[in-house]
Write an enzyme that holds these catalytic residues in place. Structure first.
Site, PDB file in Angstrom:
ATOM      1  N   GLY A  49      20.488 -21.007 -34.101  1.00 13.12           N
ATOM      2  CA  GLY A  49      19.904 -19.696 -33.852  1.00 13.12           C
ATOM      3  C   GLY A  49      19.138 -19.238 -35.074  1.00 13.12           C
ATOM      4  O   GLY A  49      18.813 -20.039 -35.969  1.00 13.12           O
TER       5      GLY A  49
ATOM      6  N   ASP B 266      23.050 -15.105 -27.513  1.00  9.25           N
ATOM      7  CA  ASP B 266      22.505 -13.746 -27.657  1.00  9.25           C
ATOM      8  C   ASP B 266      21.073 -13.617 -27.126  1.00  9.25           C
ATOM      9  O   ASP B 266      20.602 -12.506 -26.899  1.00  9.25           O
ATOM     10  CB  ASP B 266      22.508 -13.322 -29.138  1.00  9.25           C
ATOM     11  CG  ASP B 266      23.890 -13.406 -29.766  1.00  9.25           C
ATOM     12  OD1 ASP B 266      24.873 -13.320 -29.024  1.00  9.25           O
ATOM     13  OD2 ASP B 266      23.970 -13.566 -31.004  1.00  9.25           O
TER      14      ASP B 266
ATOM     15  N   ARG C 299      39.800   3.430 -11.223  1.00 14.43           N
ATOM     16  CA  ARG C 299      39.681   3.535 -12.684  1.00 14.43           C
ATOM     17  C   ARG C 299      38.242   3.343 -13.155  1.00 14.43           C
ATOM     18  O   ARG C 299      37.406   2.814 -12.422  1.00 14.43           O
ATOM     19  CB  ARG C 299      40.506   2.415 -13.354  1.00 14.43           C
ATOM     20  CG  ARG C 299      41.984   2.657 -13.308  1.00 14.43           C
ATOM     21  CD  ARG C 299      42.710   1.462 -13.885  1.00 14.43           C
ATOM     22  NE  ARG C 299      44.144   1.694 -13.890  1.00 14.43           N
ATOM     23  CZ  ARG C 299      45.054   0.746 -14.052  1.00 14.43           C
ATOM     24  NH1 ARG C 299      44.686  -0.510 -14.207  1.00 14.43           N
ATOM     25  NH2 ARG C 299      46.329   1.043 -14.052  1.00 14.43           N
TER      26      ARG C 299
ATOM     27  N   GLU D 193      28.414  -5.305 -27.632  1.00 10.24           N
ATOM     28  CA  GLU D 193      29.193  -5.055 -28.865  1.00 10.24           C
ATOM     29  C   GLU D 193      28.390  -4.289 -29.920  1.00 10.24           C
ATOM     30  O   GLU D 193      28.954  -3.607 -30.771  1.00 10.24           O
ATOM     31  CB  GLU D 193      29.694  -6.378 -29.452  1.00 10.24           C
ATOM     32  CG  GLU D 193      28.557  -7.325 -29.854  1.00 10.24           C
ATOM     33  CD  GLU D 193      29.014  -8.653 -30.413  1.00 10.24           C
ATOM     34  OE1 GLU D 193      30.225  -8.862 -30.581  1.00 10.24           O
ATOM     35  OE2 GLU D 193      28.138  -9.507 -30.674  1.00 10.24           O
TER      36      GLU D 193
ATOM     37  N   GLN E 152      32.746 -16.012 -23.629  1.00 11.25           N
ATOM     38  CA  GLN E 152      31.310 -16.132 -23.325  1.00 11.25           C
ATOM     39  C   GLN E 152      30.667 -17.337 -23.988  1.00 11.25           C
ATOM     40  O   GLN E 152      29.582 -17.775 -23.611  1.00 11.25           O
ATOM     41  CB  GLN E 152      30.567 -14.874 -23.807  1.00 11.25           C
ATOM     42  CG  GLN E 152      30.935 -13.655 -23.026  1.00 11.25           C
ATOM     43  CD  GLN E 152      30.729 -12.372 -23.821  1.00 11.25           C
ATOM     44  OE1 GLN E 152      29.746 -11.679 -23.631  1.00 11.25           O
ATOM     45  NE2 GLN E 152      31.645 -12.057 -24.710  1.00 11.25           N
TER      46      GLN E 152
HETATM   47  O1  F6P Z   1      25.707 -15.140 -32.200  1.00 11.39           O
HETATM   48  C1  F6P Z   1      26.654 -15.498 -31.251  1.00 11.39           C
HETATM   49  C2  F6P Z   1      27.867 -14.606 -31.338  1.00 11.39           C
HETATM   50  O2  F6P Z   1      28.781 -15.010 -30.346  1.00 11.39           O
HETATM   51  C3  F6P Z   1      27.592 -13.110 -31.244  1.00 11.39           C
HETATM   52  O3  F6P Z   1      27.335 -12.686 -29.930  1.00 11.39           O
HETATM   53  C4  F6P Z   1      28.823 -12.539 -31.869  1.00 11.39           C
HETATM   54  O4  F6P Z   1      28.578 -11.278 -32.416  1.00 11.39           O
HETATM   55  C5  F6P Z   1      29.151 -13.540 -32.943  1.00 11.39           C
HETATM   56  O5  F6P Z   1      28.494 -14.748 -32.610  1.00 11.39           O
HETATM   57  C6  F6P Z   1      30.629 -13.808 -33.133  1.00 11.39           C
HETATM   58  O6  F6P Z   1      30.756 -14.688 -34.191  1.00 11.39           O
HETATM   59  P1  F6P Z   1      32.121 -15.379 -34.592  1.00 11.39           P
HETATM   60  O7  F6P Z   1      32.334 -16.556 -33.681  1.00 11.39           O
HETATM   61  O8  F6P Z   1      31.900 -15.788 -36.001  1.00 11.39           O
HETATM   62  O9  F6P Z   1      33.205 -14.358 -34.419  1.00 11.39           O
END
Ligand code: F6P
Length: 360
Positions: free
Chosen positions: A115, A140, A175, A235, A286
């Site tokens: 990425g 992402d 809910r 998030e 995910q």
């Molecule tokens: O960039 C991919 C991602 O999964 C993001 O969506 C997330 O914020 C981050 O990496 C989480 O990273 P880690 O696996 O280091 O907790």
């Protein structure tokens, strides 16, 4: 002429990485080239035993597998590499060691599957004379110059599936169910899964939210006879005039970790409305699992394209998807700025036309 190429996967894992590796190994092998797999991202160059030949046999049966057979790391930035010295973490520059390993490997090209972070490192190494081709990876979907990154489609499927499942409890118990999804500073996963999963509220970082407006939309829903609601929060979402919730601050060589906005929103809704709320943080579910058909196909095509790019000497470029075509674009352009949701774009407009509340 026979070539020798290397491939590494960097940053967070995502579904489809193995499809890319397989695509690279198969198309390179069919050309008579040798492939070297570098384990655990750029860090692998620091250890001779982590640079190993990759053959047709190594990639047999890996297409449906999640993760990466090469391993990965999001702490392996050679320019800011954390090491432990006398019990303390120090950040050092290990570029010279990496460059000398690459010289020993005698490769004609390095394929970096990564990425934004990994591709920026790739650009710096290009500047030090390493011939690099990129492949855009991330759930992402925040890279420019490609319609989509591989891994994203599977992540959206997982989030949509979660919404379908939360729907039944929301409905049965009357809910408000809040689902927090990943995406870092981009709202693509939240927006697309929210539309597909029938969410009532979608909160994305690109549109700072107004909690009172959200609650009012839920009151209106109730008055119209809907006794439950589904909220999807990226998030990275944050309230108007406020900041995003950072779970762990970034350090040199590591990125900050987001998370917690789902809990905050559920609390705010629960305290303003007479309704029970529950939160689900989907997290790394995910990133895992078998890649979707789309990601297997896209990853495989990116792998083949990367080999073609090495053959043509298109270094400093990255494979990308434009419509149905796989093309090549400059890595510099792809990492210039993050690819974010346009708050005034079609996708947001269509969501709002469906009656979905986008937090504003
Ligand atoms: O960039 C991919 C991602 O999964 C993001 O969506 C997330 O914020 C981050 O990496 C989480 O990273 P880690 O696996 O280091 O907790």
């Amino acid at each position: 002429m026979n070539k020798r190429i290397a491939i590494l996967t960097g940053g967070g894992d995502c579904p489809g990485l193995n499809a890319v590796i397989r695509g690279v190994v198969k198309s390179a092998t069919l050309r008579g080239w040798d492939v070297v797999g570098i384990e655990d991202g750029f860090e692998g160059f620091l250890h001779a035993e982590k640079c190993r030949p990759l053959t047709w046999d190594d990639v047999r049966g890996i297409l449906p597998r999640g993760g990466t057979i090469l391993g990965t790391s999001n702490r392996g930035n050679p320019f800011a590499f954390p090491i432990v010295r006398e019990g303390k973490v120090e950040v050092v520059d290990v570029t010279e060691e990496i460059l000398s390993r690459i010289a020993c490997l005698d490769i004609d090209g390095l394929i970096v599957v990564g990425g934004d972070g990994s591709l920026k490192i790739a650009l710096e190494l290009m500047g030090r004379g390493i011939p690099i081709v990129g492949v855009p990876k991330t759930i992402d979907n925040d890279l420019m110059e490609t319609d989509v990154t591989f891994g994203y489609n599977t992540a959206v499927e997982t989030a949509t599936d979660a919404l379908d499942k939360l729907h039944s409890t929301a409905e049965s118990h009357h809910r408000v169910m809040v689902l927090e999804v990943m995406g870092r500073y981009a709202g693509w996963i939240a927006l697309e899964s929210g539309i597909a999963g029938g969410a009532d509220v979608i909160l994305i970082p690109e549109i700072p939210y107004d909690i009172e407006a959200i609650c009012e939309s839920l009151r209106v829903r109730k008055r119209r006879g809907s006794r439950f609601s589904l909220v999807v929060a990226a998030e990275g979402a944050f309230p108007r005039g406020g900041g995003r919730i950072v779970r762990h601050a970034g350090t040199a060589g590591t990125l900050e970790r987001l998370g917690g906005v789902g809990e905050l929103i559920a609390h705010e809704i629960g305290s303003r409305l007479d309704v029970e709320t529950r939160v689900t943080v989907l997290g790394h579910l995910q990133r895992g699992g078998s890649p979707s058909t789309f990601d297997r196909c896209l990853g495989s095509r990116f792998g083949v394209k990367a080999v073609e790019m090495v053959e043509r000497g298109e270094f400093g470029h990255m494979a990308c998807l434009r419509g149905t075509k796989i093309l090549s674009v400059s890595i510099e352009e792809a990492v210039r700025a993050p690819h974010l949701v346009d708050p005034d774009g079609d996708m947001v407009r269509h969501a709002e036309s469906l009656g979905i509340m986008l937090g504003r």
